[in-house]
Scaffold this motif. Structure first.
Motif, PDB file in Angstrom:
ATOM      1  N   THR A  73     -41.977  41.417  81.021  1.00 58.04           N
ATOM      2  CA  THR A  73     -40.991  42.088  80.190  1.00 58.04           C
ATOM      3  C   THR A  73     -40.439  43.281  80.954  1.00 58.04           C
ATOM      4  O   THR A  73     -41.200  44.098  81.454  1.00 58.04           O
ATOM      5  CB  THR A  73     -41.642  42.574  78.881  1.00 58.04           C
ATOM      6  N   LEU A  74     -39.132  43.369  81.050  1.00 56.42           N
ATOM      7  CA  LEU A  74     -38.500  44.482  81.740  1.00 56.42           C
ATOM      8  C   LEU A  74     -38.116  45.555  80.743  1.00 56.42           C
ATOM      9  O   LEU A  74     -37.762  45.279  79.612  1.00 56.42           O
ATOM     10  CB  LEU A  74     -37.245  44.000  82.477  1.00 56.42           C
ATOM     11  N   GLY A  80     -37.240  46.399  89.410  1.00 52.45           N
ATOM     12  CA  GLY A  80     -37.558  44.977  89.490  1.00 52.45           C
ATOM     13  C   GLY A  80     -38.324  44.584  88.241  1.00 52.45           C
ATOM     14  O   GLY A  80     -37.931  44.889  87.135  1.00 52.45           O
ATOM     15  N   SER A  81     -39.484  43.965  88.419  1.00 53.33           N
ATOM     16  CA  SER A  81     -40.319  43.578  87.278  1.00 53.33           C
ATOM     17  C   SER A  81     -41.423  44.600  87.018  1.00 53.33           C
ATOM     18  O   SER A  81     -42.324  44.357  86.235  1.00 53.33           O
ATOM     19  CB  SER A  81     -40.925  42.198  87.527  1.00 53.33           C
ATOM     20  N   CYS A  82     -41.351  45.759  87.666  1.00 53.88           N
ATOM     21  CA  CYS A  82     -42.334  46.829  87.465  1.00 53.88           C
ATOM     22  C   CYS A  82     -41.878  47.701  86.294  1.00 53.88           C
ATOM     23  O   CYS A  82     -40.810  48.299  86.341  1.00 53.88           O
ATOM     24  CB  CYS A  82     -42.472  47.667  88.735  1.00 53.88           C
ATOM     25  N   ALA A  83     -42.685  47.757  85.247  1.00 54.84           N
ATOM     26  CA  ALA A  83     -42.320  48.477  84.017  1.00 54.84           C
ATOM     27  C   ALA A  83     -42.259  49.983  84.243  1.00 54.84           C
ATOM     28  O   ALA A  83     -42.960  50.531  85.089  1.00 54.84           O
ATOM     29  CB  ALA A  83     -43.317  48.156  82.917  1.00 54.84           C
ATOM     30  N   ILE A  87     -46.878  51.990  88.748  1.00 64.71           N
ATOM     31  CA  ILE A  87     -46.840  51.685  90.185  1.00 64.71           C
ATOM     32  C   ILE A  87     -47.241  50.221  90.291  1.00 64.71           C
ATOM     33  O   ILE A  87     -48.254  49.814  89.714  1.00 64.71           O
ATOM     34  CB  ILE A  87     -47.853  52.551  90.977  1.00 64.71           C
ATOM     35  N   CYS A  88     -46.463  49.414  91.007  1.00 62.99           N
ATOM     36  CA  CYS A  88     -46.737  47.980  91.098  1.00 62.99           C
ATOM     37  C   CYS A  88     -46.830  47.523  92.549  1.00 62.99           C
ATOM     38  O   CYS A  88     -46.001  47.904  93.376  1.00 62.99           O
ATOM     39  CB  CYS A  88     -45.627  47.181  90.415  1.00 62.99           C
ATOM     40  N   ALA A  89     -47.830  46.700  92.826  1.00 57.57           N
ATOM     41  CA  ALA A  89     -47.967  46.058  94.132  1.00 57.57           C
ATOM     42  C   ALA A  89     -47.723  44.562  93.923  1.00 57.57           C
ATOM     43  O   ALA A  89     -48.129  43.998  92.903  1.00 57.57           O
ATOM     44  CB  ALA A  89     -49.361  46.298  94.701  1.00 57.57           C
ATOM     45  N   TYR A  90     -47.047  43.940  94.891  1.00 57.96           N
ATOM     46  CA  TYR A  90     -46.678  42.526  94.797  1.00 57.96           C
ATOM     47  C   TYR A  90     -47.262  41.758  95.979  1.00 57.96           C
ATOM     48  O   TYR A  90     -47.393  42.306  97.073  1.00 57.96           O
ATOM     49  CB  TYR A  90     -45.155  42.364  94.817  1.00 57.96           C
ATOM     50  N   LEU A 100     -49.794  43.482  90.620  1.00 59.52           N
ATOM     51  CA  LEU A 100     -50.920  44.315  90.200  1.00 59.52           C
ATOM     52  C   LEU A 100     -50.322  45.685  89.940  1.00 59.52           C
ATOM     53  O   LEU A 100     -49.655  46.251  90.815  1.00 59.52           O
ATOM     54  CB  LEU A 100     -51.973  44.374  91.304  1.00 59.52           C
ATOM     55  N   SER A 101     -50.487  46.230  88.722  1.00 60.34           N
ATOM     56  CA  SER A 101     -49.834  47.496  88.389  1.00 60.34           C
ATOM     57  C   SER A 101     -50.810  48.482  87.776  1.00 60.34           C
ATOM     58  O   SER A 101     -51.831  48.106  87.209  1.00 60.34           O
ATOM     59  CB  SER A 101     -48.662  47.255  87.434  1.00 60.34           C
ATOM     60  N   TRP A 102     -50.451  49.772  87.912  1.00 57.00           N
ATOM     61  CA  TRP A 102     -51.264  50.867  87.406  1.00 57.00           C
ATOM     62  C   TRP A 102     -50.369  51.854  86.663  1.00 57.00           C
ATOM     63  O   TRP A 102     -49.250  52.117  87.074  1.00 57.00           O
ATOM     64  CB  TRP A 102     -51.936  51.629  88.546  1.00 57.00           C
ATOM     65  N   GLY A 103     -50.911  52.438  85.603  1.00 54.87           N
ATOM     66  CA  GLY A 103     -50.190  53.455  84.854  1.00 54.87           C
ATOM     67  C   GLY A 103     -50.702  54.849  85.162  1.00 54.87           C
ATOM     68  O   GLY A 103     -50.137  55.830  84.703  1.00 54.87           O
TER      69      GLY A 103
END
Length: 159
Positions: A73-74, A80-83, A87-90, A100-103
């Motif tokens: 979900t954007l 991109g697809s990182c909310a 922080i998002c790693a692809y 893989l994402s972190w808040g």
């Protein structure tokens, strides 16, 4: 004439077989790879909860994994697809593949079973450094992204 028709028929049949096999093989391996990566992450990082096929959440770490091909979900300020706010790693270059994402912001370990190839910073301020131990491989500022060249094992987020 009969030889030509037979040869053409054989070539068409061979072409159909050759073009059909990779499609079937690739369709079959996508799910297995996703399930394998999900299982490896659940084993390596304790506390993960499988909320859907290919989707794990670690509430205590404010960390989330979404396998490639799963729905994302954007939000209005996403990168991109990182909310927004994460922080998002692809696993692939150009913000594609599994995520893989972190808040949280701080020093974040990347599990060894996850190979990071690109990163997004969907936070509204600050920057993040993708590192191999203390060596900086990429720096990404707020609302930005970058490809990662090298073996990253942590991300350091600065407010």
């Amino acid at each position: 004439m009969r030889r030509t028709r037979a040869t053409i028929g054989a070539l068409v049949g061979l072409m159909l077989v050759l073009t059909g096999v990779p499609t079937v093989a690739s369709a079959g391996t996508g799910q297995d790879e996703r399930d394998s990566q999900t299982a490896q992450l659940l084993e390596e990082v304790p506390g993960g909860e499988l909320v859907a096929p290919g989707h794990i959440v670690w509430p205590e770490l404010d960390m989330e994994f979404t396998a490639a091909g799963a729905n994302t979900t954007l939000s209005a300020r996403s990168v991109g697809s990182c909310a927004t706010g994460r922080i998002c790693a692809y696993t692939a270059y150009g913000l594609s593949g599994s995520i893989l994402s972190w808040g949280t912001c701080g020093s974040i370990a990347i599990p060894s079973t996850f190979t990071a190839r690109s990163v997004a910073n969907a936070r509204t301020s600050g920057y993040a450094q993708v590192r191999n131990n203390t060596t900086v491989l990429a720096t990404v500022y707020a609302n930005g992204s970058a490809n990662i060249y090298g073996a990253a094992n942590n991300i350091r987020c600065y407010l």
